[in-house]
Scaffold this motif. Structure first.
Motif: not given
Length: 361
Positions: A80-82, A89-91, A108-114, A138-145
């Motif tokens: 995952v890259s910023k 948009e996200d890709t 993003v909708a939940a405010g965890v990332t931006s 889900a956890l991998a994407v969030a953890g990476g972000c």
């Protein structure tokens, strides 16, 4: 040794050693290792087996209660890259790209990332196979972000945002620390169930997995409807399941005694499978071919025979990789004839691996 920090009286500052999704406490043998403050992160998250429920009755105030195990393979691996605002948009590219985009939007909708992110999925746990692919993704994407930006977040909270952990905490706990896991079921809150036990799986034991790449287990709305249609389990049956876990399966695992562990898992699977048979065409197996193969493996010496979650993946335990190889050689031909993949895996006693890397090109 239990999967927890070596000194619980001195947790790392400002982190919860069990739930911080980016926890890197070097004293915790079951925590993922992570370095922060670079623009991208690589995450490898383990599949998990769901070995059964403890209580499908719920009369005493809690329901479900799960037992499970993190396994070394298959796994989900992604980067995952910023990305800059100018990039748009996200890709996402690779297997499960559409699911990754949905997860990014939820975060993003939940405010965890931006902002926007780019996801590259190198490999993915097979979807809807009973291996916990959705939770790990889900956890991998969030953890990476979060890792890519040096941020932190609690796995339980991330799981809720991604609609994970609604019945079981096995997948969240597998991501956090691996090992053999027992959770305490759902009570009166929306939080994922509490983890009651998380213990390393014996290093010498192996698991034979039978997968059907052309089939999928019950999931989504069908799963919700199937749970809603289940008859309540008799309280005496739920009590017996809890007895099997507490007084047979768990101590046998700690003592690394496969025979009683396997007997307990087989009995648990028999009881739970019979309870779910009405939702699986009248069979404890959602896939007849997997059931046929696992029955044959059980007759030849495999123990702890069962189906992970809604399947179709089946499993059997052995004392060693040599025993697993013998069974594999004996049944790989039958598996192929039935259209199944047979594989040998070890347990995984660490959680997801998260590492920050140079910006992804």
């Amino acid at each position: 040794m239990p999967c927890r920090p070596a000194n619980l009286s001195e947790p790392p500052p400002s982190r919860n050693p069990r739930t911080d999704i980016t926890s890197a406490d070097p004293r915790n043998p079951c925590a993922q290792r992570i370095r922060r403050a670079t623009p991208a992160a690589r995450v490898t998250a383990p599949a998990r087996l769901h070995l059964g429920f403890l209580d499908l009755n719920g009369e005493i105030g809690r329901r479900y209660g799960s037992i499970g195990l993190a396994i070394a393979d298959p796994a989900t691996e992604l980067v995952v890259s910023k990305i800059s605002a100018e990039a748009g948009e996200d890709t996402a590219v690779g297997p499960e790209a559409e699911r990754v985009l949905r997860i990014l939007g939820q975060l993003v909708a939940a405010g965890v990332t931006s902002g926007s992110h780019a996801g590259e999925i190198k490999r993915a746990i097979p979807a809807h196979a009973g291996l916990g692919s959705g939770t790990q993704l889900a956890l991998a994407v969030a953890g990476g972000c979060l890792a890519a930006t040096g941020s932190t977040g609690e796995a339980d909270t991330i799981g809720q945002i991604a609609e994970r952990g609604r019945r079981s905490a096995i997948g969240i706990a597998a991501f956090q620390g691996g090992g053999f896991i027992v959770d305490g079921g759902k009570g009166g809150t929306d939080r994922p169930p509490p983890v009651l036990m998380q213990h390393p799986f014996p290093a010498s034991w192996r698991i034979l997995l039978a997968l059907d790449p052309a089939a999928s287990g019950v999931h989504g709305d069908r799963e919700t409807q199937a749970f809603a249609a289940l008859e309540p389990m008799p309280q005496a049956t739920a009590a017996h399941l809890a007895h099997l876990v507490l007084m047979r399966a768990a101590p046998a695992l700690v003592e690394e005694d496969l025979t009683p562990f396997g007997a307990a898992i087989t009995e648990i699977q028999h009881i739970v499978g019979a309870h779910f048979a009405a939702a699986q065409g009248g069979s404890p197996w959602s896939n007849a071919n997997v059931g046929e193969l696992m029955g044959a493996i059980g007759a030849a010496g495999g123990v702890g025979i069962g189906q992970s979650s809604w399947g179709p993946t089946g499993f059997a335990f052995t004392n060693s990789k040599e025993d697993a190889r013998r069974l594999y050689q004996s049944f790989v031909g039958q598996a192929k004839a039935l259209g199944l993949d047979l594989m040998i895996v070890a347990g995984r006693n660490t959680g997801a691996a998260i590492e920050t890397i140079a910006p992804h090109k």
